[in-house]
Design an enzyme around this catalytic site. Structure first.
Site, short mmCIF file in Angstrom:
data_model
loop_
_atom_site.label_atom_id
_atom_site.label_comp_id
_atom_site.label_asym_id
_atom_site.label_seq_id
_atom_site.Cartn_x
_atom_site.Cartn_y
_atom_site.Cartn_z
N LYS A 165 55.54 21.85 55.65
CA LYS A 165 54.56 21.84 54.56
C LYS A 165 55.26 21.30 53.31
O LYS A 165 56.45 21.55 53.09
CB LYS A 165 54.06 23.26 54.28
CG LYS A 165 52.67 23.31 53.71
CD LYS A 165 51.62 23.16 54.80
CE LYS A 165 50.22 23.30 54.27
NZ LYS A 165 49.21 23.33 55.31
N GLY A 203 30.54 29.53 52.87
CA GLY A 203 31.19 28.28 52.44
C GLY A 203 30.66 27.10 53.22
O GLY A 203 30.83 27.02 54.44
N GLY A 223 31.34 23.71 52.69
CA GLY A 223 32.06 22.50 52.27
C GLY A 223 32.19 21.53 53.42
O GLY A 223 31.33 21.44 54.30
N VAL A 266 34.04 21.51 56.09
CA VAL A 266 34.03 22.09 57.44
C VAL A 266 32.78 22.94 57.65
O VAL A 266 32.08 22.81 58.66
CB VAL A 266 35.29 22.95 57.69
CG1 VAL A 266 35.27 23.51 59.10
CG2 VAL A 266 36.56 22.14 57.47
#
Ligand code: NAD
Length: 343
Positions: A78, A174, A176, A178
């Site tokens: 990451k 949510g 968004g 996805v």
């Protein structure tokens, strides 16, 4: 620092500072035994350098677990870029980040994450080929949604007596990139949708296009349903909210939706089946990893089927061992990473 690396079993930590562009970046490579470390790049403000480093290490470890359970020949890594209060030239900053990645000679491959976009990745790509989710490579979100949909089927099969989603009541928190794509697939399969989003426009769209039932804010937690699908931010299920759930299972896209493993234990105690986040939401990683290797869409879509199979395996172990699937997933990932190297 080395104590932190040791306890996370982190392989390497790279720091770069480029005063000309304002770049202050951390790249954490957790494990690269199964392939180059792949993981997104965050571009967020941090209170201090230590918190940025800690975030990169924690997230890199999560990526190793995700790649291992997705059966990818990929390690976990990451990147975190500390967002300066002011930046003159964002493109130049991401180009400098591209040069940093290139200096690692393919040991780390970057992608979009919180605060970054495909346009940023296009800047990175001017200096290295070790980058995915550029404009040309495409948005992984639809594949994440496909994986979550497959995971919801596996969850229904394991806990609700069958994988026919007709009439299944799903609360999607949510809508968004996805969440909306997931809601579309669920609606097409005949599921009954209850939805919430901080953005009323997204809710309105789901009502108009998918016949979803809008639920105001926090009331979604206590809405009676079969599956609660967290698809917004992480950390939404804590000691308080978990007690309000009226569902048979939690299965959604959000990363780290539980504030701790103890919350997973509480779900287990209440008989609510939990689909471990980094297993059910691994469709995006599968897409970017395989796309980067030059695989075609049919091969990528076929690999997404592993998500349902892996969840079914985890649920089986969890039932036999009478513990949370979250603990089973961690143990399985650790066995794949640190035990005899067999996949
Ligand atoms: P997004 O930013 O496109 O959408 C998130 C949506 O959730 C927004 O519309 C936002 O308004 C809404 N939201 C945030 N908090 C909410 C709350 N408390 N109640 C209701 N709505 C809320 O993000 P995304 O790309 O769709 O990702 C969603 C989640 O899935 C994130 O946790 C992300 O880390 C995780 N995830 C995404 C991918 C991917 O491919 N995009 C892959 C793996 C995991």
């Amino acid at each position: 620092m080395f104590t932190m690396m040791e306890s996370a079993r982190l392989e390497a930590l790279h720091l770069a500072h480029d005063p000309a562009t304002g770049l202050k970046a951390v790249i954490a490579i957790h494990d690269s035994r199964f392939g180059p470390a792949l993981g997104g790049c965050r571009y967020l403000p941090y209170p201090d350098d230590d918190s940025a480093i800690r975030d990169a290490i924690r997230l890199a470890r999560g990526m190793s677990y995700k790649a291992a359970l997705a059966g990818l020949e990929q390690g976990g890594g990451k990147a975190v870029i500390i967002r300066p209060p002011h930046v003159d030239n964002r493109g130049a900053l991401f180009e400098a980040f591209g040069r940093m990645i290139e200096s690692l000679d393919g040991r780390y491959i970057t992608a979009v994450d919180s605060g970054t976009s495909s346009a940023d990745m296009d800047c990175v790509a001017q200096h290295t080929r070790h980058v995915t989710s550029t404009t040309a490579a495409g948005d992984p979100s639809p594949h994440t949604a496909m994986g979550v949909f497959a995971g919801i089927r596996a969850t229904a099969r394991a806990h609700l007596g069958g994988d026919d989603l007709e009439g299944l009541r799903v609360a999607v928190q949510g809508l968004g990139h996805v969440g909306f794509a997931l809601a579309e697939q669920l609606a097409a399969a005949g599921a009954v949708l209850f939805v919430s989003d901080l953005d009323p426009g997204r809710v309105q769209l789901a009502v108009e296009q998918l016949g979803a039932h809008p639920v105001g804010g926090d009331a979604l937690f206590s809405t009676p349903c079969d599956i609660f699908a967290p698809c917004g931010l992480g950390g939404v299920l804590n000691a308080d909210t978990v007690g309000r759930l009226h569902c048979a299972a939690v299965a959604g896209a959000a990363n780290n939706p539980l504030t701790s493993l103890e919350v997973a234990d509480e779900l287990e105690r209440r008989g609510i089946l939990y689909a471990p986040d980094y297993v059910i939401n691994s469709g995006g990683l599968i897409y970017v990893a395989l796309k980067h290797r030059g695989e075609e869409l049919p091969a990528i879509t076929a690999h997404l089927a592993n998500i349902g199979r892996r969840l079914t395996e985890i649920y089986g172990h969890a039932q036999a061992e009478k513990c949370s699937p979250a603990r089973v997933a961690d143990a399985l990932a650790e066995r794949l990473l640190y035990g005899p190297a067999s996949r």
